[in-house]
Design a protein around this motif. Structure first.
Motif, PDB file in Angstrom:
ATOM      1  N   ASP A 651       0.811  -1.214   0.000  1.00 54.10           N
ATOM      2  CA  ASP A 651       0.000   0.000   0.000  1.00 54.10           C
ATOM      3  C   ASP A 651       0.848   1.269   0.000  1.00 54.10           C
ATOM      4  O   ASP A 651       0.313   2.378   0.040  1.00 54.10           O
ATOM      5  CB  ASP A 651      -0.998   0.009   1.167  1.00 54.10           C
ATOM      6  N   GLN A 652       2.178   1.117  -0.057  1.00 54.93           N
ATOM      7  CA  GLN A 652       3.076   2.251  -0.265  1.00 54.93           C
ATOM      8  C   GLN A 652       3.843   2.084  -1.585  1.00 54.93           C
ATOM      9  O   GLN A 652       4.949   2.572  -1.754  1.00 54.93           O
ATOM     10  CB  GLN A 652       4.048   2.404   0.907  1.00 54.93           C
ATOM     11  N   THR A 653       3.174   1.361  -2.501  1.00 50.75           N
ATOM     12  CA  THR A 653       3.750   1.114  -3.821  1.00 50.75           C
ATOM     13  C   THR A 653       2.851   1.765  -4.863  1.00 50.75           C
ATOM     14  O   THR A 653       1.676   1.395  -4.997  1.00 50.75           O
ATOM     15  CB  THR A 653       3.868  -0.393  -4.090  1.00 50.75           C
ATOM     16  N   ARG A 667      -4.721  -3.594  -9.758  1.00 54.75           N
ATOM     17  CA  ARG A 667      -5.759  -4.093  -8.858  1.00 54.75           C
ATOM     18  C   ARG A 667      -5.158  -4.448  -7.502  1.00 54.75           C
ATOM     19  O   ARG A 667      -4.015  -4.860  -7.413  1.00 54.75           O
ATOM     20  CB  ARG A 667      -6.443  -5.318  -9.463  1.00 54.75           C
ATOM     21  N   GLY A 668      -5.954  -4.310  -6.445  1.00 56.48           N
ATOM     22  CA  GLY A 668      -5.470  -4.666  -5.113  1.00 56.48           C
ATOM     23  C   GLY A 668      -5.182  -3.433  -4.288  1.00 56.48           C
ATOM     24  O   GLY A 668      -5.825  -2.388  -4.429  1.00 56.48           O
ATOM     25  N   ASP A 688     -14.148   2.882 -11.122  1.00 52.07           N
ATOM     26  CA  ASP A 688     -14.881   2.965  -9.863  1.00 52.07           C
ATOM     27  C   ASP A 688     -14.104   2.411  -8.669  1.00 52.07           C
ATOM     28  O   ASP A 688     -14.613   2.463  -7.541  1.00 52.07           O
ATOM     29  CB  ASP A 688     -16.226   2.226  -9.984  1.00 52.07           C
ATOM     30  N   LEU A 689     -12.921   1.871  -8.904  1.00 49.66           N
ATOM     31  CA  LEU A 689     -12.139   1.338  -7.798  1.00 49.66           C
ATOM     32  C   LEU A 689     -11.459   2.480  -7.045  1.00 49.66           C
ATOM     33  O   LEU A 689     -10.898   3.413  -7.634  1.00 49.66           O
ATOM     34  CB  LEU A 689     -11.089   0.345  -8.302  1.00 49.66           C
ATOM     35  N   GLU A 690     -11.509   2.393  -5.714  1.00 46.41           N
ATOM     36  CA  GLU A 690     -11.119   3.520  -4.874  1.00 46.41           C
ATOM     37  C   GLU A 690      -9.655   3.917  -5.001  1.00 46.41           C
ATOM     38  O   GLU A 690      -9.312   5.080  -5.008  1.00 46.41           O
ATOM     39  CB  GLU A 690     -11.433   3.195  -3.408  1.00 46.41           C
ATOM     40  N   ARG A 691      -8.758   2.940  -5.072  1.00 51.27           N
ATOM     41  CA  ARG A 691      -7.337   3.253  -5.013  1.00 51.27           C
ATOM     42  C   ARG A 691      -6.716   3.395  -6.401  1.00 51.27           C
ATOM     43  O   ARG A 691      -5.508   3.208  -6.573  1.00 51.27           O
ATOM     44  CB  ARG A 691      -6.594   2.177  -4.211  1.00 51.27           C
ATOM     45  N   CYS A 716       2.198   9.505   1.745  1.00 47.68           N
ATOM     46  CA  CYS A 716       2.156   8.275   0.929  1.00 47.68           C
ATOM     47  C   CYS A 716       0.894   7.460   1.228  1.00 47.68           C
ATOM     48  O   CYS A 716       0.951   6.347   1.756  1.00 47.68           O
ATOM     49  CB  CYS A 716       3.410   7.427   1.170  1.00 47.68           C
ATOM     50  N   ARG A 717      -0.253   8.018   0.871  1.00 51.76           N
ATOM     51  CA  ARG A 717      -1.510   7.306   1.098  1.00 51.76           C
ATOM     52  C   ARG A 717      -2.567   7.832   0.142  1.00 51.76           C
ATOM     53  O   ARG A 717      -2.460   8.940  -0.391  1.00 51.76           O
ATOM     54  CB  ARG A 717      -1.987   7.500   2.539  1.00 51.76           C
ATOM     55  N   ALA A 718      -3.595   7.007  -0.064  1.00 48.42           N
ATOM     56  CA  ALA A 718      -4.725   7.438  -0.875  1.00 48.42           C
ATOM     57  C   ALA A 718      -5.569   8.423  -0.073  1.00 48.42           C
ATOM     58  O   ALA A 718      -5.786   8.219   1.126  1.00 48.42           O
ATOM     59  CB  ALA A 718      -5.571   6.233  -1.281  1.00 48.42           C
TER      60      ALA A 718
END
Length: 731
Positions: A651-653, A667-668, A688-691, A716-718
């Motif tokens: 999640d920091q990539t 995805r993911g 429609d995917l959040e990230r 470093c985050r959504a």
């Protein structure tokens, strides 16, 4: 500046590990007794010959182990009138310890070295540490004695760790076996203390030391190691005819016309050395074949089948190329040579008016180029890395894009077809090596850098530096090449600069469907710095900077249930599928042109593979390029493999793509970005995917937009959903 008088200086060099003595070094005895030991012994001997230097000591660890020569247990060894080796007790002296096991004993080394200085009644004017363990010792001695420190890393922990991960070792195994965190912390403290850091090339500074928090370019100096001019020199009547040396007969037995000039390549049988690129250039040029023979000296072998997988593959490829181009009688590939044969091989090539070619994909230094130049041979070399410095200093040959076989051919012809060009480059090489790469030249340059440190006139200004929280980088950016970076050259410099500025925090990777050679060619033509990791051929190959180390563990992993011959046979007569040229194929990637008007659909192809119990991934790009890969290999799987090995949270990539081939990367839990281009509609189902962020800008500008959107180098985050709604409302 203080005037340094003749014989004033007392220099102490520190090289803690390995087995060091003045003569008959046991090179290759183990990983600790290699090139560094030769370098430090030859360096202190050379410094001892300088008029300003009165005394040089080389401090190393005393070893009285019965399993090694008793010489290593002697407290001192005089190797010249004013140069000696001083062996310091540290830990159990009756036991030879590898460098990984010395860390707990280095403080003993420090205290015993201090006791030695007190007993001798003299403090050195300068300390010079070699490698991380000596850096630890040198840092502590420098602080205690108030003496300036110079450091040479030889290799660096952050780079070493990447290579070890590529072999399949886990992070935990590396930490337990190599004390890597401890080593890196010692390197950071050494960089924070040393007034100068000596390297062999500019690339070493830019691509390796820049990974460290205490990196300061002003601290770095390039002083290449000296060549042994007593071994490497041009042929002469006084030395005898090199054509009568035993190795000459071994080379000539392959050749129909042995008196023709040589095109000589000498290296390990390693894919990164790109010998096959040279053979291809030679095989495709009748003109080169008329001009010269090709001589390939690629290590020693009895039976190729008994060699490691990498060497087997390289040598097998060479034999296939010899056969494809029918080069028998024109190419020599001797099976054996001794170390003492190498100077004779160079002199033989010089006597036959040949050219030395280094076609390596990447070349950090290029010692063979210096040896060839000293022997009176013009060179043609890769434009990557160390050869730039060598040709810049010596003006003794040509640099080329070694991924362009026409460029290799043209450069070789330019040297061989014009006697004046050959003579000029040969003469310049001999002169240039004596000026820039002899031990005398090395020592002169060294003292020119050391004296301002010793007399305090050239001490380094140290701005306040901020250490990052983690030992290793904690975030990464992976981007496709063609759809993301190559389309807008105007936006590239800003992207490159932001990555450089944050390289100690963030890793940078390319994930592309291109083969490695094609990806490297695109990077170099567009002046994109080599990334930390290259994922190529759709995710089937992984290579790491700075020397393109192949991840052999990944290759073993994806070989699971992979049966390429069966795949090709199964699809041989399928309408709408046409195999792409051999240059687009690899062992783990089968590539077809896809005609959607007559070819089976993706669902039908997948069903066919399932019925035949073939575990594969089928990837369609741009509606016309079909790749079949092992079931364990895609770009997305490769990205997750790399980040897991490096310990970077997924999640920091940040992954950036622009076509359907990038979907599985995005995805993911990654921070994903779709850059705006003519193929981004292939990813519209992800909207429609959040990230997943859909940038408004194309190519590198779109990646920069995503970096800002995710505050990648900061939080470093959504953004939270409410933040996104606020952004939309403001827009």
């Amino acid at each position: 500046m203080v005037n340094i008088k003749e014989g004033d200086l007392y220099l102490v060099h520190l090289s803690v590990h390995g087995l060091i003595r003045g003569q008959n070094l046991e090179l290759g005895r183990d990983a600790d007794t290699g090139g560094q030991t030769t370098y430090v012994v030859e360096l202190v001997e050379a410094l001892g010959r300088m008029k300003e230097v009165g005394k040089v000591d080389l401090f190393t660890r005393r070893v009285a182990d019965p399993a090694v020569d008793p010489e290593y247990g002697e407290p001192t060894e005089q190797i010249a009138d004013n140069v000696r080796i001083v062996r310091i007790d540290a830990g159990p002296s009756e036991e030879y310890l590898y460098k990984e096991h010395l860390w707990d004993h280095l403080d003993n080394f420090v205290d015993n070295a201090l006791a030695h200085f007190r007993a001798e009644g003299r403090t050195p004017d300068l300390l010079h540490s070699h490698y991380a363990d000596a850096g630890y010792v040198g840092t502590r001695l420098a602080h205690i004695l108030g003496v300036p420190l110079i450091h040479t890393g030889h290799s660096l922990g952050r780079v070493k760790r990447r290579r070890l991960l590529a072999t399949g070792l886990t992070r935990e195994q590396i930490e337990a076996r190599y004390n890597m965190s401890r080593r890196i912390e010692a390197e950071e403290n050494t960089l924070a203390t040393a007034e100068r850091v000596i390297t062999s090339t500019h690339q070493e500074i830019e691509e390796q030391y820049a990974l460290y928090d205490h990196y300061q370019p002003e601290q770095m100096r390039v002083i290449p190691p000296g060549a042994d001019l007593n071994r490497f020199y041009p042929p002469s009547e006084a030395e005898g005819d090199p054509r009568k040396a035993p190795i000459a007969a071994e080379i000539d037995r392959f050749l129909n016309e042995p008196d023709k000039p040589f095109i000589l390549a000498l290296s390990r049988p390693d894919a990164r050395k790109n010998i096959s690129g040279l053979v291809t250039a030679y095989g495709e040029s009748p003109e080169l074949q008329d001009l010269a023979n090709l001589v390939i000296v690629a290590g020693n072998r009895d039976d190729i089948a008994d060699m490691d997988d990498g060497a087997q593959e390289v040598l097998t490829d060479l034999l296939l190329l010899f056969d494809r181009y029918d080069l028998y009688g024109k190419v020599s590939y001797p099976k054996h040579h001794k170390a003492d044969d190498v100077p004779e091989i160079y002199r033989l090539a010089s006597a036959r008016k040949g050219v030395f070619v280094n076609p390596a994909l990447t070349e950090p230094f290029g010692l063979t180029l210096i040896e060839a130049a000293a022997s009176g041979i013009p060179i043609v070399a890769t434009e990557d890395g160390g050869p730039r410095d060598i040709v810049g200093n010596c003006d003794n040959g040509l640099l080329v894009d070694v991924l362009d076989t026409d460029a290799i051919t043209e450069a070789i012809r330019k040297v061989l077809e014009d006697d004046d060009v050959w003579e000029t480059y040969a003469r310049n090489g001999v002169k240039g090596v004596r000026t820039h790469y002899s031990w005398e030249a090395h020592s002169r340059t060294y003292l020119d850098e050391a004296v301002p440190v010793i007399d305090r006139s050239g001490l380094l200004f140290r701005p306040e530096l901020r250490r990052k929280d983690s030992v290793y980088r904690d975030r990464a950016i992976f981007t496709d090449l063609d759809q993301n970076l190559l389309g807008d050259p105007d936006s590239l410099p800003e992207f490159v600069e932001r990555m450089r500025r944050n390289r100690s925090t963030a890793s940078f990777g390319i994930a592309t469907g291109r083969r490695l050679d094609s990806a490297l060619r695109a990077l170099r033509r567009n002046k994109i710095p080599e990334p930390d990791v290259l994922i190529t051929s759709g995710g089937t190959q992984i290579h790491y900077a700075p020397d393109l180390t192949a991840d052999v563990a990944w290759a073993r992993h994806i070989d699971h249930h992979w049966m390429p011959r069966k795949v090709r046979k199964l699809l041989a007569d399928t309408p709408g599928l046409e195999l792409q040229p051999p240059a687009e194929q690899s062992w783990f990637k089968i590539s077809y042109y896809y005609d959607p008007s007559i070819a089976p659909s993706m669902d039908e192809l997948n069903s066919l593979m399932h019925r035949e119990e073939m575990a594969v991934n089928i990837m369609l790009s741009f509606g016309q390029f079909l790749d079949i890969l092992p079931i364990r290999a895609t770009k997305g799987l490769a990205v997750r493999y790399v980040t897991d090995r490096w310990g970077i949270p997924i999640d920091q990539t940040l992954v950036a793509g622009g076509s359907g081939a990038d979907e599985d990367m995005m995805r993911g839990n990654t921070l994903a970005a779709v850059v705006a281009n003519r193929h981004d509609e292939e990813l519209s189902q992800l909207v429609d995917l959040e990230r997943i962020y859909f940038a408004t800008q194309p190519f590198a500008r779109g990646i920069l937009e995503a970096i800002d959107h995710y505050d990648f180098f900061g939080e470093c985050r959504a953004p939270e959903p409410e933040e996104k709604e606020t952004e939309s409302a403001e827009t």
